[in-house]
Design a protein around this motif. Structure first.
Motif, PDB file in Angstrom:
ATOM      1  N   ARG A   1       3.782  37.342  -4.535  1.00 33.83           N
ATOM      2  CA  ARG A   1       4.163  36.525  -3.385  1.00 33.83           C
ATOM      3  C   ARG A   1       4.541  35.106  -3.803  1.00 33.83           C
ATOM      4  O   ARG A   1       4.078  34.122  -3.233  1.00 33.83           O
ATOM      5  N   SER A   2       5.364  35.025  -4.809  1.00 35.16           N
ATOM      6  CA  SER A   2       5.792  33.717  -5.313  1.00 35.16           C
ATOM      7  C   SER A   2       7.172  33.839  -5.933  1.00 35.16           C
ATOM      8  O   SER A   2       7.553  34.907  -6.434  1.00 35.16           O
ATOM      9  N   ALA A   3       7.913  32.736  -5.875  1.00 27.73           N
ATOM     10  CA  ALA A   3       9.188  32.687  -6.587  1.00 27.73           C
ATOM     11  C   ALA A   3       8.935  32.758  -8.086  1.00 27.73           C
ATOM     12  O   ALA A   3       7.860  32.388  -8.570  1.00 27.73           O
ATOM     13  N   SER A   4       9.901  33.242  -8.817  1.00 24.37           N
ATOM     14  CA  SER A   4       9.789  33.316 -10.268  1.00 24.37           C
ATOM     15  C   SER A   4      10.938  32.536 -10.903  1.00 24.37           C
ATOM     16  O   SER A   4      11.828  32.034 -10.221  1.00 24.37           O
ATOM     17  N   MET A   5      10.905  32.443 -12.220  1.00 28.05           N
ATOM     18  CA  MET A   5      11.909  31.657 -12.938  1.00 28.05           C
ATOM     19  C   MET A   5      13.197  32.464 -13.086  1.00 28.05           C
ATOM     20  O   MET A   5      13.506  33.011 -14.142  1.00 28.05           O
ATOM     21  N   THR A   6      13.954  32.505 -11.981  1.00 29.51           N
ATOM     22  CA  THR A   6      15.246  33.160 -11.976  1.00 29.51           C
ATOM     23  C   THR A   6      16.333  32.168 -12.382  1.00 29.51           C
ATOM     24  O   THR A   6      16.061  31.000 -12.668  1.00 29.51           O
TER      25      THR A   6
ATOM     26  N   ILE B   1       9.562  22.255 -20.013  1.00 27.12           N
ATOM     27  CA  ILE B   1       8.272  22.439 -19.351  1.00 27.12           C
ATOM     28  C   ILE B   1       7.963  23.926 -19.263  1.00 27.12           C
ATOM     29  O   ILE B   1       8.786  24.716 -18.795  1.00 27.12           O
ATOM     30  N   ARG B   2       6.787  24.314 -19.722  1.00 23.22           N
ATOM     31  CA  ARG B   2       6.388  25.714 -19.674  1.00 23.22           C
ATOM     32  C   ARG B   2       5.915  26.087 -18.274  1.00 23.22           C
ATOM     33  O   ARG B   2       5.291  25.283 -17.582  1.00 23.22           O
ATOM     34  N   VAL B   3       6.197  27.313 -17.889  1.00 19.03           N
ATOM     35  CA  VAL B   3       5.728  27.870 -16.621  1.00 19.03           C
ATOM     36  C   VAL B   3       4.816  29.050 -16.953  1.00 19.03           C
ATOM     37  O   VAL B   3       5.189  29.939 -17.727  1.00 19.03           O
TER      38      VAL B   3
ATOM     39  N   THR C   1       8.204  30.649  -2.202  1.00 20.25           N
ATOM     40  CA  THR C   1       9.017  31.833  -2.464  1.00 20.25           C
ATOM     41  C   THR C   1      10.482  31.523  -2.728  1.00 20.25           C
ATOM     42  O   THR C   1      11.244  32.430  -3.056  1.00 20.25           O
ATOM     43  N   ASP C   2      10.898  30.289  -2.581  1.00 24.13           N
ATOM     44  CA  ASP C   2      12.290  29.909  -2.829  1.00 24.13           C
ATOM     45  C   ASP C   2      12.430  29.463  -4.284  1.00 24.13           C
ATOM     46  O   ASP C   2      11.807  28.475  -4.699  1.00 24.13           O
ATOM     47  N   PRO C   3      13.237  30.156  -5.097  1.00 17.26           N
ATOM     48  CA  PRO C   3      13.394  29.748  -6.504  1.00 17.26           C
ATOM     49  C   PRO C   3      13.897  28.323  -6.660  1.00 17.26           C
ATOM     50  O   PRO C   3      13.561  27.645  -7.630  1.00 17.26           O
ATOM     51  N   ARG C   4      14.694  27.842  -5.708  1.00 13.79           N
ATOM     52  CA  ARG C   4      15.197  26.468  -5.815  1.00 13.79           C
ATOM     53  C   ARG C   4      14.069  25.459  -5.646  1.00 13.79           C
ATOM     54  O   ARG C   4      14.055  24.415  -6.304  1.00 13.79           O
ATOM     55  N   ASN C   5      13.133  25.757  -4.771  1.00 15.25           N
ATOM     56  CA  ASN C   5      11.962  24.886  -4.638  1.00 15.25           C
ATOM     57  C   ASN C   5      11.140  24.892  -5.922  1.00 15.25           C
ATOM     58  O   ASN C   5      10.640  23.851  -6.357  1.00 15.25           O
TER      59      ASN C   5
ATOM     60  N   TYR D   1      12.548  35.640 -18.274  1.00 13.88           N
ATOM     61  CA  TYR D   1      11.833  34.423 -18.651  1.00 13.88           C
ATOM     62  C   TYR D   1      10.500  34.797 -19.305  1.00 13.88           C
ATOM     63  O   TYR D   1       9.792  35.694 -18.842  1.00 13.88           O
ATOM     64  N   GLU D   2      10.166  34.101 -20.384  1.00 15.17           N
ATOM     65  CA  GLU D   2       8.902  34.344 -21.085  1.00 15.17           C
ATOM     66  C   GLU D   2       7.858  33.345 -20.574  1.00 15.17           C
ATOM     67  O   GLU D   2       7.919  32.156 -20.897  1.00 15.17           O
ATOM     68  N   TYR D   3       6.937  33.845 -19.769  1.00 13.67           N
ATOM     69  CA  TYR D   3       5.919  32.974 -19.173  1.00 13.67           C
ATOM     70  C   TYR D   3       4.816  32.657 -20.178  1.00 13.67           C
ATOM     71  O   TYR D   3       4.492  33.471 -21.054  1.00 13.67           O
TER      72      TYR D   3
END
Length: 320
Positions: A206-211, A225-227, A180-184, A152-154
């Motif tokens: 210490r965070s979920a990423s755009m998987t 939406i950009r992250v 930390t949950d990608p679904r959240n 993913y390109e942040y």
């Protein structure tokens, strides 16, 4: 009598003389003998390959693994393995680099749907032996299907404000702390898009990423939406405050209910913490105001996706 060598104790027993003995007792001969062939790396205790082999054996003893996404280092491509996982990923229109299909695969409804979706999107289709799919998926259970997803390109945190200014709208950014949950995270992205937000900000560590999991949960909103990523979330929130944004944090012990906040129509950054720990202390200190969502006493907290949706609805309602 002196000189009587026959008296008891007058002579040492053979083999008890002090000093070097004649011969080495076979020690030198044994040192010259070979020790046999060198054992394989998998058979050497403590060797990395031996540990990996033991780990693989334990996993096989525990039964088949769940169909999942196989991740590498941050910033690298991700692999989605398994028929159900691949079908769901294609339905969610996740960006795909290539689709791997095993040679002589047993076709069923999922395989036929995957091939149709891949044909409609004109995705690169690679037919490969199962050994190649084993390598691509890192040994995961792939059932003959796998996808490779590009990294993913942040965006930069400033890009989120620029998107609001280009649209001529009042900026609304959502920041997540400790989720930390990608679904959240995917649910937060989806709610942000649904209620007119301009982007989501996450910390690098210490965070979920755009998987692929976050992409699927966002139901396509991640394409609109950009992250952005921040090296230090608290520092970036202070930078947003200097740029004119009012930073509001969500917490169960907030000062007042979110509907009573008088600043919801202003340029804003909404901070959502994790379900268990909430916001960290330094992030809470970087907020201008901490508010709460009224819930019954039987429920201790809401997860990040639900909390973000409720809060964004109140913000959207105040702005209308």
């Amino acid at each position: 009598m002196p000189g009587n060598s026959r008296r008891r104790g007058a002579m040492r027993k053979p083999g008890t003389k002090k000093g070097m003995q004649v011969g080495s007792g076979g020690q030198r001969r044994r040192g010259l003998e070979g020790k046999g062939p060198t054992p394989r790396a998998e058979e050497r205790t403590g060797h990395p390959k031996a540990r990996r082999a033991a780990s693989k054996a334990r996993a096989e003893d525990q039964g088949p693994r769940r169909q999942t996404a196989v991740r590498g280092r941050p910033g690298t491509a991700e692999t989605v393995a398994g028929r159900n996982a691949v079908v769901e990923a294609l339905r969610a229109e996740i960006p795909v680099k290539a689709l791997y299909v095993a040679e002589r695969i047993d076709s069923d409804e999922r395989v036929r749907e995957v091939l149709k979706l891949a044909s409609d999107r004109r995705l690169p289709l690679l037919e490969a032996p199962r050994s190649e799919l084993d390598r691509v998926t890192g040994g995961a259970v792939h059932q003959g299907l796998a996808l490779t997803v590009p990294a993913y390109e942040y965006a930069h945190p400033d890009d989120l404000l620029e998107a609001a200014h280009n649209a001529g709208e009042v900026p609304l950014v959502v920041a997540v702390d400790g989720v930390t949950d990608p679904r959240n995270l995917g649910a937060v992205v989806r709610s942000t898009a649904a209620f007119g937000g301009h982007g989501v900000l996450i910390p690098e560590r210490r965070s979920a990423s755009m998987t692929a999991g976050a992409w699927k949960t966002s139901a396509g909103a991640a394409a609109r939406i950009r992250v952005a990523r921040a090296t230090n979330l608290a520092r970036q929130l202070r930078a947003y405050r200097e740029a004119g944004l009012f930073v509001i944090g969500l917490d169960g012990d907030g000062e007042l209910e979110i509907a009573d906040a008088a600043t919801l129509a202003e340029p804003m950054c909404l901070v959502v913490g994790s379900e268990g720990a909430g916001m960290s202390r330094v992030v809470a200190q970087a907020c201008d105001l901490v508010v709460r969502i009224p819930i019954t006493r039987e429920v201790e907290s809401l997860n990040a996706g639900v909390a973000a949706g409720v809060a964004l609805y109140e913000i959207a309602r105040a702005r209308r």
